[in-house]
Design a protein around this motif. Sequence first.
Motif, PDB file in Angstrom:
ATOM      1  N   GLN A   1      54.595  31.292 -24.840  1.00  0.00           N
ATOM      2  CA  GLN A   1      55.887  31.226 -25.533  1.00  0.00           C
ATOM      3  C   GLN A   1      55.725  31.470 -27.036  1.00  0.00           C
TER       4      GLN A   1
ATOM      5  N   ALA B   1      56.527  35.557 -28.167  1.00  0.00           N
ATOM      6  CA  ALA B   1      57.604  35.659 -29.151  1.00  0.00           C
ATOM      7  C   ALA B   1      57.098  36.351 -30.419  1.00  0.00           C
TER       8      ALA B   1
ATOM      9  N   HIS C   1      56.988  40.001 -30.252  1.00  0.00           N
ATOM     10  CA  HIS C   1      58.322  40.597 -30.394  1.00  0.00           C
ATOM     11  C   HIS C   1      58.788  40.516 -31.850  1.00  0.00           C
TER      12      HIS C   1
ATOM     13  N   LEU D   1      60.766  46.616 -38.168  1.00  0.00           N
ATOM     14  CA  LEU D   1      61.951  47.434 -37.908  1.00  0.00           C
ATOM     15  C   LEU D   1      63.049  47.105 -38.915  1.00  0.00           C
ATOM     16  N   THR D   2      63.246  45.817 -39.167  1.00  0.00           N
ATOM     17  CA  THR D   2      64.271  45.410 -40.124  1.00  0.00           C
ATOM     18  C   THR D   2      63.998  46.012 -41.498  1.00  0.00           C
TER      19      THR D   2
ATOM     20  N   PHE E   1      61.392  43.078 -23.700  1.00  0.00           N
ATOM     21  CA  PHE E   1      61.501  42.993 -22.234  1.00  0.00           C
ATOM     22  C   PHE E   1      60.340  42.208 -21.648  1.00  0.00           C
TER      23      PHE E   1
ATOM     24  N   ILE F   1      71.413  34.875 -20.335  1.00  0.00           N
ATOM     25  CA  ILE F   1      71.400  36.333 -20.458  1.00  0.00           C
ATOM     26  C   ILE F   1      72.312  36.968 -19.417  1.00  0.00           C
TER      27      ILE F   1
ATOM     28  N   TRP G   1      73.201  38.555 -26.076  1.00  0.00           N
ATOM     29  CA  TRP G   1      72.249  39.385 -25.336  1.00  0.00           C
ATOM     30  C   TRP G   1      72.563  40.887 -25.395  1.00  0.00           C
TER      31      TRP G   1
ATOM     32  N   PRO H   1      70.555  44.710 -38.497  1.00  0.00           N
ATOM     33  CA  PRO H   1      69.420  44.016 -37.893  1.00  0.00           C
ATOM     34  C   PRO H   1      69.449  42.509 -38.157  1.00  0.00           C
TER      35      PRO H   1
ATOM     36  N   TRP I   1      67.675  34.558 -32.020  1.00  0.00           N
ATOM     37  CA  TRP I   1      67.332  33.139 -32.178  1.00  0.00           C
ATOM     38  C   TRP I   1      68.326  32.254 -31.459  1.00  0.00           C
TER      39      TRP I   1
HETATM   40  C1  HDD Z   1      66.394  43.478 -35.015  1.00  0.00           C
HETATM   41  C2  HDD Z   1      66.201  42.497 -34.236  1.00  0.00           C
HETATM   42  C3  HDD Z   1      65.971  42.526 -32.720  1.00  0.00           C
HETATM   43  C4  HDD Z   1      66.110  43.553 -31.788  1.00  0.00           C
HETATM   44  C5  HDD Z   1      66.546  44.975 -32.026  1.00  0.00           C
HETATM   45  C6  HDD Z   1      65.747  42.985 -30.489  1.00  0.00           C
HETATM   46  N1  HDD Z   1      65.402  41.666 -30.659  1.00  0.00           N
HETATM   47 FE1  HDD Z   1      64.919  40.337 -29.140  1.00  0.00          FE
HETATM   48  N2  HDD Z   1      64.810  38.809 -30.547  1.00  0.00           N
HETATM   49  C7  HDD Z   1      64.827  38.985 -31.889  1.00  0.00           C
HETATM   50  C8  HDD Z   1      65.243  40.106 -32.563  1.00  0.00           C
HETATM   51  C9  HDD Z   1      65.524  41.362 -31.986  1.00  0.00           C
HETATM   52  C10 HDD Z   1      64.369  37.765 -32.662  1.00  0.00           C
HETATM   53  C11 HDD Z   1      65.350  37.227 -33.653  1.00  0.00           C
HETATM   54  O1  HDD Z   1      63.278  38.028 -33.488  1.00  0.00           O
HETATM   55  C12 HDD Z   1      63.974  36.801 -31.477  1.00  0.00           C
HETATM   56  C13 HDD Z   1      64.436  35.344 -31.578  1.00  0.00           C
HETATM   57  C14 HDD Z   1      63.262  34.506 -31.135  1.00  0.00           C
HETATM   58  C15 HDD Z   1      62.176  35.460 -30.948  1.00  0.00           C
HETATM   59  O2  HDD Z   1      61.106  35.239 -30.443  1.00  0.00           O
HETATM   60  O3  HDD Z   1      62.567  36.718 -31.397  1.00  0.00           O
HETATM   61  C16 HDD Z   1      64.441  37.539 -30.242  1.00  0.00           C
HETATM   62  C17 HDD Z   1      64.372  36.966 -28.981  1.00  0.00           C
HETATM   63  C18 HDD Z   1      64.457  37.645 -27.755  1.00  0.00           C
HETATM   64  C19 HDD Z   1      64.465  37.009 -26.460  1.00  0.00           C
HETATM   65  C20 HDD Z   1      64.472  35.501 -26.215  1.00  0.00           C
HETATM   66  C21 HDD Z   1      63.087  34.940 -26.071  1.00  0.00           C
HETATM   67  C22 HDD Z   1      63.113  33.467 -25.714  1.00  0.00           C
HETATM   68  O4  HDD Z   1      64.192  32.890 -25.560  1.00  0.00           O
HETATM   69  O5  HDD Z   1      62.042  32.912 -25.578  1.00  0.00           O
HETATM   70  C23 HDD Z   1      64.484  38.045 -25.531  1.00  0.00           C
HETATM   71  C24 HDD Z   1      64.478  37.910 -24.030  1.00  0.00           C
HETATM   72  C25 HDD Z   1      64.497  39.297 -26.277  1.00  0.00           C
HETATM   73  N3  HDD Z   1      64.496  39.001 -27.639  1.00  0.00           N
HETATM   74  C26 HDD Z   1      64.525  40.556 -25.719  1.00  0.00           C
HETATM   75  C27 HDD Z   1      64.849  41.721 -26.431  1.00  0.00           C
HETATM   76  C28 HDD Z   1      64.993  43.025 -25.830  1.00  0.00           C
HETATM   77  C29 HDD Z   1      64.792  43.325 -24.365  1.00  0.00           C
HETATM   78  C30 HDD Z   1      65.321  43.917 -26.841  1.00  0.00           C
HETATM   79  C31 HDD Z   1      65.601  45.411 -26.810  1.00  0.00           C
HETATM   80  C32 HDD Z   1      66.126  46.075 -25.917  1.00  0.00           C
HETATM   81  C33 HDD Z   1      65.392  43.148 -28.065  1.00  0.00           C
HETATM   82  N4  HDD Z   1      65.088  41.819 -27.779  1.00  0.00           N
HETATM   83  C34 HDD Z   1      65.726  43.705 -29.302  1.00  0.00           C
END
Ligand code: HDD
Lengths: 317, 401
Positions: free
Chosen positions: B176, B180, B183, B190-191, B237, B251, B261, B310, B318
Amino acid sequence: METTWLVALGLMLTGWSVLDGANLGLGMSLRRIGRSGPERRLLLTALGPFLLGGEVWLVASAGLLIGAFPALEKDLLTAYYPLIVGLVIAWVLRDIGVWFRSRRPSRSWQGGWESVVVAASTVMAFAWGLLLGNIVQGVPTTGRPGVETLVGPYSLLWGAVVVAVFTLHGAVFAALRLPRGRRVRAAGTVRKAGTAALALLAAVGVLTPAFSVDLARPLPAAIMGVAAVVAVTLTLRLFERGREGWACACTAVAAAAPLLAAGLASAPRLRAGLASADSLDLLATVVFPAIPVLIAVQAWMWWTFRHRVGPRSAVFF
Amino acid sequence: MDVLELSRLQFASTAIFHFLFVVLTLGLAPVVAFFQTRWAISGKEVHERLTRYWGQLYVVNYAMGIVVGLAMEFQFGLHWSGLMTFAGDVFGAPLATETLVAFFLESTFLGMWIFGWHRLNRWVHTALIWLVVLTAYLSAYWVMVANGFLQDPVGHVVEDGVARIDDVGALLTNQQAIGALLHIVPVCLLTASVVMLGICSWHFLRGTPDVDFFRRSLRVAVVMGAVAAVFAVGFGFAQFAYLTDEKTQVIDGGHWVSFAWPLMEISGTLYMMIFSGLLFFLIMNGFDRARPAWLRRFWHRFYVWTLPWPFVVVACGWLIREVGRQPWVVYGELTTADAVSAHSAGTVLTSLVLFGVLFATLAVLDWWLIARLARRGPHDLALGSDGVSVDEPELVLAGRD
Ligand code: HDD
Ligand code: HEM
Ligand code: HEM
């Protein structure tokens, strides 16, 4: 082992009092020592390299409190909630004031943020003193102490002491960092703050028994009080003779004294908040090797910026 | 609202404010370090200006990241005393490690970097910004270890209602946390790319005289964005491999944060497409030739107007992660209701309003200052200056008076 953790916490907080104490003191006198806009910018340039490196000691202390003293952190933050919120807000404003002040040429913008820096530095130092004054009177295990303790006369006195010693420390620090020709600007503040600090320290000495504050360990606290008085007296002498370096060493002792007095007086209570042995063992493998590195990096920073501000200084704040 | 809701709201708003700044800090730091390295090697004036221009935006953004971070640090003790009692021994350790070995060094190095211009040897000065990058990512790792423990509490045993660490390795390699972070890192890059793209586009729209300067910046932004978008989506993903059932339900829809989502998924896909398109143009060297002027202007405007997007998506991500954990603070072990401190609602409301108003005001001011510096272009730079500028011609610095 338990004592070692208290010493580590004490070290972090002493570092903060001495290093950021100077920044706060300079901030409080920004508009008094600096008479004009450019002069104030000069002061901020003098402060510049030390701002981040000074405040980070308090960040680290809070981190150490969470990691090594979770129960104590919970008790402290629950009991002194309003003080902590006030302290953090003042801290935020002090930092932002310093960062924002020179970002625009407008006089009113700069003057406004200068006032913010002055007020926020004062409030932060005062809130810190209040906190120490409260801790000395005993940290409750549940709930919050009454208003008569939280902001009672005895606690207020501690607030005033910290404001006075930090002001003195900051003014001497400013004299040490400013170009030679301008150092005299700080002399008046040094004299006034020094006198006030002596009076206030004496008042704490008299009033602690008078308010029958029950210190767990009165002797070390009294020694720290005496050390502070001696340090302030010496500072005034040394400053008169133009020995700013030594004077600053003395004010450093005075700046750390309130914290050390409060910490030594309440050590048994503070120790009760330690984490469990396995967590501490784990943390010890990180913390104790890290401390010499942290000190070395900071020493490198002080060495790099040991000169007075001059034409080669980078200006940012 | 009761104490629980107010405390949650306060944590959520502080954390999101914090991350809005941190995300750009983490993304821009490597860019600045890259430009400075090129400057150290080439000694060219344009590389110096690239370093100082993007560096000053980075540094002014950093200021807010710090001050909101300060408020974050006190949130646990102020409002979540149950969490400190139950799990303080476990998740306090990574947080303490973070402040001591990451933040402490990061701050000290950054201070030296900002004020070390003209004073430090250029290689030492360049090394300092790389150290800042390293410690910044290190702190992100440690924070995510703490946060990962809340999402999936591994590596501990519970004795007398208190959690104790019994497997450090499991705590540090918690999927976890790692998943995270994998990602988050590309998301930060990217931002930063999107922000750089927007700023460069603004200057092109104005017919900037510094074409070379912004072309160079744009190239870096496009390459970095193209790579980062792919990894952000891929590792996004990848997180499905271990999402809890509650989060999968969020989701799937029906929960109040479900809206977050599709925003994230669609934005991720779009950014991937846009940046790979830009990369294609870059490789073909066809930015100007391949497109008619009106189309170019359209896209430039698009990049300027979508610059804040972004940040919205980051907040959405979050929300899914943290709200999706409800009603648990420590998943499966401690509920939010049991963790909250016993303050009166009025107390928490007061501090919520104070912090909220303060941070909202300061954030707006900070963004405005950043926008001002960005618009001014690579002239009269604040970072690394000797204080004599158009803004303040009367500054009498030491020795010059
Ligand atoms: C510009 C920002 C941005 C973009 C374009 C994406 N994400 Fe993201 N996402 C985040 C910024 C973010 C984040 C804010 O950075 C999070 C919040 C907590 C974390 O771990 O990253 C997040 C969390 C997060 C979670 C929840 C994880 C958890 O609850 O433990 C999932 C499942 C995804 N992302 C999946 C995706 C997928 C499949 C994307 C593209 C198709 C995607 N995200 C694009
Ligand atoms: C900077 C990144 C973070 C953001 C943006 C964020 C966001 C949030 C949000 C939106 C909530 C509110 C959840 C709700 O209302 O139900 C929340 C709650 C919380 N988060 Fe995070 N979080 C971050 C990092 C962390 C980390 C690193 C930790 C732990 C070390 C943490 C611990 C908590 C806790 C204790 C709560 C309150 C209890 C709860 O409502 O679940 N957060 N956070
Ligand atoms: C709830 C947990 C968090 C706490 C207690 C916290 C605390 C802090 C503090 C006290 C600072 C200022 C330190 C200084 O003086 O330099 C800070 C800055 C920073 N934080 Fe956080 N933070 C949290 C969440 C996060 C998350 C989730 C990330 C990244 C994924 C992060 C990354 C950073 C970085 C890189 C900085 C450097 C300053 C900046 O980037 O603006 N933090 N944080």
